[in-house]
Write a protein that holds these residues in place. Structure first.
Motif, PDB file in Angstrom:
ATOM      1  N   UNK A  55      36.476  27.819 200.904  1.00 16.45           N
ATOM      2  CA  UNK A  55      37.039  29.152 200.634  1.00 16.45           C
ATOM      3  C   UNK A  55      38.502  29.045 200.199  1.00 16.45           C
ATOM      4  N   UNK A  56      39.214  28.152 200.858  1.00 20.85           N
ATOM      5  CA  UNK A  56      40.626  27.967 200.517  1.00 20.85           C
ATOM      6  C   UNK A  56      40.751  27.423 199.092  1.00 20.85           C
ATOM      7  N   UNK A  57      39.909  26.479 198.739  1.00 21.70           N
ATOM      8  CA  UNK A  57      39.961  25.895 197.400  1.00 21.70           C
ATOM      9  C   UNK A  57      39.616  26.935 196.334  1.00 21.70           C
ATOM     10  N   UNK A  58      38.608  27.761 196.612  1.00 19.51           N
ATOM     11  CA  UNK A  58      38.230  28.777 195.615  1.00 19.51           C
ATOM     12  C   UNK A  58      39.349  29.810 195.459  1.00 19.51           C
ATOM     13  N   UNK A  59      40.010  30.149 196.551  1.00 16.84           N
ATOM     14  CA  UNK A  59      41.132  31.085 196.461  1.00 16.84           C
ATOM     15  C   UNK A  59      42.275  30.472 195.655  1.00 16.84           C
ATOM     16  N   UNK A  60      42.516  29.173 195.879  1.00 18.97           N
ATOM     17  CA  UNK A  60      43.563  28.486 195.123  1.00 18.97           C
ATOM     18  C   UNK A  60      43.206  28.433 193.640  1.00 18.97           C
ATOM     19  N   UNK A  61      41.951  28.171 193.343  1.00 21.18           N
ATOM     20  CA  UNK A  61      41.519  28.126 191.943  1.00 21.18           C
ATOM     21  C   UNK A  61      41.678  29.498 191.282  1.00 21.18           C
ATOM     22  N   UNK A  62      41.364  30.546 192.048  1.00 22.94           N
ATOM     23  CA  UNK A  62      41.539  31.892 191.507  1.00 22.94           C
ATOM     24  C   UNK A  62      43.013  32.176 191.222  1.00 22.94           C
ATOM     25  N   UNK A  63      43.867  31.742 192.116  1.00 22.68           N
ATOM     26  CA  UNK A  63      45.310  31.934 191.905  1.00 22.68           C
ATOM     27  C   UNK A  63      45.805  31.145 190.695  1.00 22.68           C
ATOM     28  N   UNK A  64      45.324  29.923 190.554  1.00 27.26           N
ATOM     29  CA  UNK A  64      45.712  29.096 189.411  1.00 27.26           C
ATOM     30  C   UNK A  64      45.237  29.750 188.111  1.00 27.26           C
ATOM     31  N   UNK A  65      44.010  30.263 188.121  1.00 29.20           N
ATOM     32  CA  UNK A  65      43.474  30.924 186.917  1.00 29.20           C
ATOM     33  C   UNK A  65      44.296  32.170 186.595  1.00 29.20           C
ATOM     34  N   UNK A  66      44.666  32.918 187.621  1.00 30.33           N
ATOM     35  CA  UNK A  66      45.482  34.118 187.399  1.00 30.33           C
ATOM     36  C   UNK A  66      46.851  33.743 186.844  1.00 30.33           C
ATOM     37  N   UNK A  67      47.430  32.681 187.378  1.00 32.34           N
ATOM     38  CA  UNK A  67      48.732  32.226 186.878  1.00 32.34           C
ATOM     39  C   UNK A  67      48.634  31.747 185.428  1.00 32.34           C
ATOM     40  N   UNK A  68      47.574  31.059 185.098  1.00 30.47           N
ATOM     41  CA  UNK A  68      47.386  30.603 183.716  1.00 30.47           C
ATOM     42  C   UNK A  68      47.216  31.805 182.781  1.00 30.47           C
ATOM     43  N   UNK A  69      46.458  32.794 183.225  1.00 29.88           N
ATOM     44  CA  UNK A  69      46.275  33.997 182.409  1.00 29.88           C
ATOM     45  C   UNK A  69      47.608  34.717 182.209  1.00 29.88           C
ATOM     46  N   UNK A  70      48.391  34.805 183.293  1.00 30.37           N
ATOM     47  CA  UNK A  70      49.715  35.431 183.186  1.00 30.37           C
ATOM     48  C   UNK A  70      50.612  34.665 182.223  1.00 30.37           C
ATOM     49  N   UNK A  71      50.506  33.343 182.278  1.00 33.03           N
ATOM     50  CA  UNK A  71      51.306  32.506 181.385  1.00 33.03           C
ATOM     51  C   UNK A  71      50.931  32.766 179.923  1.00 33.03           C
ATOM     52  N   UNK A  72      49.638  32.834 179.645  1.00 30.86           N
ATOM     53  CA  UNK A  72      49.218  33.084 178.256  1.00 30.86           C
ATOM     54  C   UNK A  72      49.632  34.485 177.810  1.00 30.86           C
ATOM     55  N   UNK A  73      49.557  35.464 178.723  1.00 32.41           N
ATOM     56  CA  UNK A  73      49.997  36.816 178.383  1.00 32.41           C
ATOM     57  C   UNK A  73      51.496  36.854 178.101  1.00 32.41           C
ATOM     58  N   UNK A  74      52.250  36.084 178.892  1.00 34.45           N
ATOM     59  CA  UNK A  74      53.693  36.010 178.642  1.00 34.45           C
ATOM     60  C   UNK A  74      53.993  35.395 177.282  1.00 34.45           C
ATOM     61  N   UNK A  75      53.248  34.362 176.919  1.00 33.78           N
ATOM     62  CA  UNK A  75      53.443  33.740 175.611  1.00 33.78           C
ATOM     63  C   UNK A  75      53.107  34.721 174.489  1.00 33.78           C
ATOM     64  N   UNK A  76      52.029  35.488 174.664  1.00 36.78           N
ATOM     65  CA  UNK A  76      51.665  36.483 173.655  1.00 36.78           C
ATOM     66  C   UNK A  76      52.745  37.565 173.554  1.00 36.78           C
TER      67      UNK A  76
END
Length: 190
Positions: A55-76
């Motif tokens: 559960x902890x790993x899946x939550x971390x993966x979700x956070x990483x995915x959200x951060x990556x999405x935020x990063x791409x949105x910032x670049x756009x």
């Protein structure tokens, strides 16, 4: 939601950055012992078994995915801001160019307005001269003689002058003077 997570991360980083080293002082072991309630090992094991590592790993993966999405949105967003800045600079330049054109046109209109004033003054002068010439050429009629009698009288005077002039036969100059006839030459004999 992703933006709020990103904002929390930025706020946390700012809080850690602004903290002084004394805020990071580690508590003593005796203090920790007082803080931790005395539980049985079996209770601790049950607490540890609650959230699984998956559960902890899946939550971390979700956070990483959200951060990556935020990063791409910032670049756009950054790319869009750069495009907007270029478009704004272009618009400012076109407005400046149009202002220069408007100033030139305004100067031309001012010059033409001055020319119109000069021409208007010249036309007024010409009209005054034409009126004065009309007044000089028109027959003088007094108020005591009605206008129709004055015309009849004028036409009678002109007829009399015409009747007095002798009728000449032969060539006449442009000014009205009689020219002498050309000498006649004897016809050739032959």
């Amino acid at each position: 939601m992703a933006l709020s997570v990103f904002a929390i991360g930025i706020n946390s980083a700012a809080a850690v950055y602004t903290m002084t080293p004394s805020d990071f002082a580690l508590p003593t072991v005796s203090m920790l012992a007082d803080l931790v309630p005395h539980q049985k090992i079996s209770d601790l094991m049950a607490d540890l078994a609650g959230p699984s590592s998956k559960d902890v790993q899946s939550a971390q993966q979700q956070h990483v995915a959200a951060l990556q999405e935020n990063s791409s949105l910032l670049q756009q967003n950054t790319a869009l801001l750069q495009q907007d800045a270029i478009a704004l600079a272009s618009l400012r330049q076109s407005v400046a160019d149009e202002q220069v054109v408007v100033k030139k046109i305004s100067a031309q209109i001012t010059n033409e307005h001055e020319d119109v004033k000069k021409m208007s003054a010249q036309i007024s002068t010409l009209i005054a001269k034409v009126d004065s010439l009309k007044n000089a050429l028109s027959p003088e009629v007094t108020s005591s003689i009605p206008a129709r009698h004055a015309r009849n009288r004028l036409s009678r005077v002109v007829r009399k002058k015409m009747a007095r002039q002798p009728n000449f036969v032969g060539p006449v100059s442009v000014g009205g003077a009689v020219l002498s006839p050309p000498p006649t030459m004897p016809a050739p004999q032959g």
